[in-house]
Design an enzyme around this catalytic site. Structure first.
Site, mmCIF file in Angstrom:
data_model
loop_
_atom_site.group_PDB
_atom_site.id
_atom_site.type_symbol
_atom_site.label_atom_id
_atom_site.label_comp_id
_atom_site.label_asym_id
_atom_site.label_seq_id
_atom_site.Cartn_x
_atom_site.Cartn_y
_atom_site.Cartn_z
ATOM 1 N N ASP A 1 1.379 -1.679 -0.217
ATOM 2 C CA ASP A 1 -0.106 0.342 -0.380
ATOM 3 C C ASP A 1 0.806 1.472 0.213
ATOM 4 O O ASP A 1 1.775 1.408 0.647
ATOM 5 C CB ASP A 1 -1.308 0.256 0.974
ATOM 6 C CG ASP A 1 -1.541 -0.865 0.756
ATOM 7 O OD1 ASP A 1 -2.083 -1.666 0.134
ATOM 8 O OD2 ASP A 1 -3.037 -1.168 2.485
ATOM 9 N N GLU B 1 -10.036 -8.757 -0.550
ATOM 10 C CA GLU B 1 -9.938 -10.692 -0.676
ATOM 11 C C GLU B 1 -10.005 -10.990 0.461
ATOM 12 O O GLU B 1 -10.772 -10.348 1.376
ATOM 13 C CB GLU B 1 -7.673 -10.972 -0.142
ATOM 14 C CG GLU B 1 -7.355 -10.657 -0.762
ATOM 15 C CD GLU B 1 -5.506 -10.942 -0.643
ATOM 16 O OE1 GLU B 1 -4.181 -10.949 -1.515
ATOM 17 O OE2 GLU B 1 -5.573 -10.645 0.460
ATOM 18 N N THR C 1 -2.762 -14.932 -5.560
ATOM 19 C CA THR C 1 -1.784 -14.908 -5.763
ATOM 20 C C THR C 1 -0.830 -15.303 -5.586
ATOM 21 O O THR C 1 -1.222 -16.734 -5.359
ATOM 22 C CB THR C 1 -1.927 -13.646 -4.583
ATOM 23 O OG1 THR C 1 -2.328 -15.203 -3.121
ATOM 24 C CG2 THR C 1 -3.180 -12.980 -4.703
ATOM 25 N N LEU D 1 3.858 -9.765 -5.231
ATOM 26 C CA LEU D 1 4.990 -9.023 -4.461
ATOM 27 C C LEU D 1 4.926 -8.547 -5.825
ATOM 28 O O LEU D 1 5.108 -8.869 -6.550
ATOM 29 C CB LEU D 1 5.739 -9.118 -3.703
ATOM 30 C CG LEU D 1 4.915 -10.050 -2.167
ATOM 31 C CD1 LEU D 1 6.424 -10.745 -1.455
ATOM 32 C CD2 LEU D 1 5.058 -8.882 -1.395
#
Length: 567
Positions: free
Chosen positions: A194, A278, A437, A478
């Site tokens: 973030d 999520e 992910t 990432l």
């Protein structure tokens, strides 16, 4: 006009906006004579620095995670470590990855979190226009953007401002790209990656101030304002509306505002169902140093609505004492499984009580997802737009019996139980794509003490989605720009075992992505993902300067490909 000029004359062009340098490539090889460059005309959007530069291999590949930022040398990052130069020059073919039905795998790129400003306008439109042009030239299918609840419904209940997103949709359409839009009902800020802060709508925060139990709460009473607690999904606590009604009204407003683009420009709606969008509990919040990788996290079931549900479930089976709260021996955010009575090898997690609690905790999460996706399915039915839901790749402590970090997040996945198959079945009921992910991660890159296995986790999810008959889409967890990460995605995207990928969304479009080596890596990755199996091998020489080298390890198994890297 600029795009046509670029495509007809340049093989590489760097356009420096006031904030973001971009590299545009085309298939035409043409080297510009810089002495004649004074005759070139570019729009006033750009600051005037236009030059051709020779691309060179990067000396360092950058890998970043939430606990460390490591500079990896090319030798350390390369899966071809130990192979001499002569062997490196012997190229072998890399079969193109394929999705569930054997077709191409479209690649999308996530846009910056602050694509739309706090004021509701498109942020840096000139830079965005140039960036979209570059991405189109790279062959990507489209881009993804967060439609932040905290921006759109900021001015009051049922008062929506979609204008910044409308400008983006038109720009995406102009460049012939597709758009994935995330219904982001969570706050931005306080989690991995973030880079800006976008809280929930002010009027929602006001209600939270009046009633703190609207948000998730841990055993010590810490409140988390990232997302409204699923414990009050069906209670009219938001000025007469339930959270599910609020989410539904938001999605209806989006549908009505963009009905002419759904199924065409807007190819997918990803429905946010929790923190980071999520389907999970906020069990590992990074804000204020609460949690650090690879801590086990904590259960989030101590607001009065969750406690009431737990109490009712315990009383229903005649175990009233089990409904007083979560496990007393589950430890704290940054502990390891063996430090606790609940998660250790033969801990309470595997007792009758532990099974009761974990079944209730995970079932509440599934019920939450089911309610939101059922609403979304009804709203977008017949629009031609895909629906997807995102599940977190919690890979730490995966090699332990209890899978502690997954349990606190709401995934009842242990050595004895598949926690992802029920989620896949729930999504399948609504025709929703299962988005997962950590597709770029390798087990060997993780710290040994964390007992990680992202590769094992991805394999499990691939099998679960195949069994449930739902499509699987992927993301990297990432920000990674190195060749090794792309190679791992290429490997995991294949459907040799379990589901292949129906799409892949790359995280994320940043200034670093447009640096020469990073950009070249992306272009080659997109090319291979889009091959559709038409080419079974790359050229034996690197005359195109793609610099894609593939390591081919022969084995008795039919799975001969072990590693691929860009060097």
């Amino acid at each position: 006009m600029l795009a046509a000029f670029i495509h007809s004359h340049f093989s590489a062009l760097y356009i420096y906006t006031s904030k973001m340098p971009l590299t545009l490539r085309s298939s035409t090889a043409f080297i510009i004579n810089l002495r004649d460059s004074s005759s070139l005309k570019v729009p006033d959007d750009f600051s005037g620095m236009v030059c051709f530069a020779q691309m060179k291999p990067s000396c360092h590949l950058r890998a970043k995670n939430s606990t460390q930022e490591t500079q990896l040398s090319r030798e350390k990052a390369s899966p071809l470590e130990g192979i001499n130069n002569e062997q490196r020059e012997k190229l072998h073919g890399l079969p193109a990855p394929h999705s569930q039905n054997g077709s191409r795998v479209p690649v999308f790129v996530m846009l910056p979190l602050d694509t739309v400003s706090i004021g509701g306008n498109l942020n840096k439109p000139r830079a965005m226009n140039a960036s979209l042009m570059a991405l189109k030239s790279a062959g990507v299918e489209g881009v993804m953007v967060d439609a932040w609840w905290g921006l759109v419904e900021k001015d009051g209940p049922l008062k929506y401002n979609w204008e910044g997103y409308a400008e983006l949709v038109k720009m995406v359409q102009k460049h012939g790209l597709k758009l994935q839009v995330v219904m982001s009902f969570h706050q931005c800020g306080g989690n991995v990656g973030d880079s800006c802060s976008i809280p929930l709508p002010p009027w929602v925060l006001e209600e939270m101030t009046k009633n703190p139990d609207l948000v998730y709460t841990d055993r010590s009473g810490r409140r988390n304002p990232e997302y409204i607690s699923l414990g009050c999904d069906s209670l009219p606590l938001l000025r007469g509306r339930t959270p599910i009604q609020v989410y539904s009204d938001y999605m209806k407003s989006f549908r009505d505002r963009f009905k002419d683009y759904l199924g065409e420009v807007i190819a997918e709606i990803q429905v946010g169902m929790g923190p980071c969008g999520e389907l999970r509990y906020p069990s590992y919040p990074e804000s204020n140093g609460t949690w650090r990788f690879p801590g086990i996290g904590e259960f989030q079931c101590y607001d009065k609505y969750m406690k009431s549900s737990l109490g009712a479930s315990a009383e229903a089976i005649g175990k009233k004492d089990w409904g007083q709260g979560g496990p007393h021996d589950a430890g704290q955010y940054n502990q390891f499984p063996e430090d606790t009575g609940f998660f250790r090898r033969d801990g309470t997690w595997n007792s009758e009580y532990g099974q009761f609690f974990l079944e209730w905790y995970s079932a509440k999460l599934l019920e939450h997802g089911d309610k939101i996706l059922a609403a979304a399915e009804g709203i977008f039915r017949g629009s031609g737009t895909k629906l997807s839901g995102k599940v977190a790749g919690i890979h730490w402590h995966y090699k332990t019996r209890s899978h502690a970090a997954e349990l606190t997040a709401g995934y009842y996945n242990t050595r004895h139980r598949d926690g992802y198959l029920p989620i896949a079945h729930m999504m399948g009921k609504h025709g929703v794509v299962f988005n997962f992910t950590c597709m770029e991660m390798k087990d060997e890159q993780q710290p040994e003490e964390a007992k990680c296995s992202p590769e094992g986790l991805v394999r499990q999810v691939k099998m679960a989605t195949k069994t449930a008959g739902v499509q699987l889409a992927g993301e990297n967890a990432l920000e990674r720009y190195d060749a090794g990460a792309y190679a791992q995605v290429l490997s995991t995207s294949r459907s040799d075992a379990g589901n292949g990928l129906s799409a892949f969304t790359y995280l994320r479009m940043t200034k670093q992505l447009f640096e020469p080596d990073n950009w070249r890596n992306l272009v080659e990755f997109v090319k291979i993902m889009s091959e559709e199996g038409r080419h079974t091998r790359l050229p034996d020489s690197d005359s195109s300067r793609t610099e894609l080298y593939v390591g081919f390890i022969k084995a008795k198994s039919e799975k001969k490909i072990k590693e691929a890297t860009l060097v």
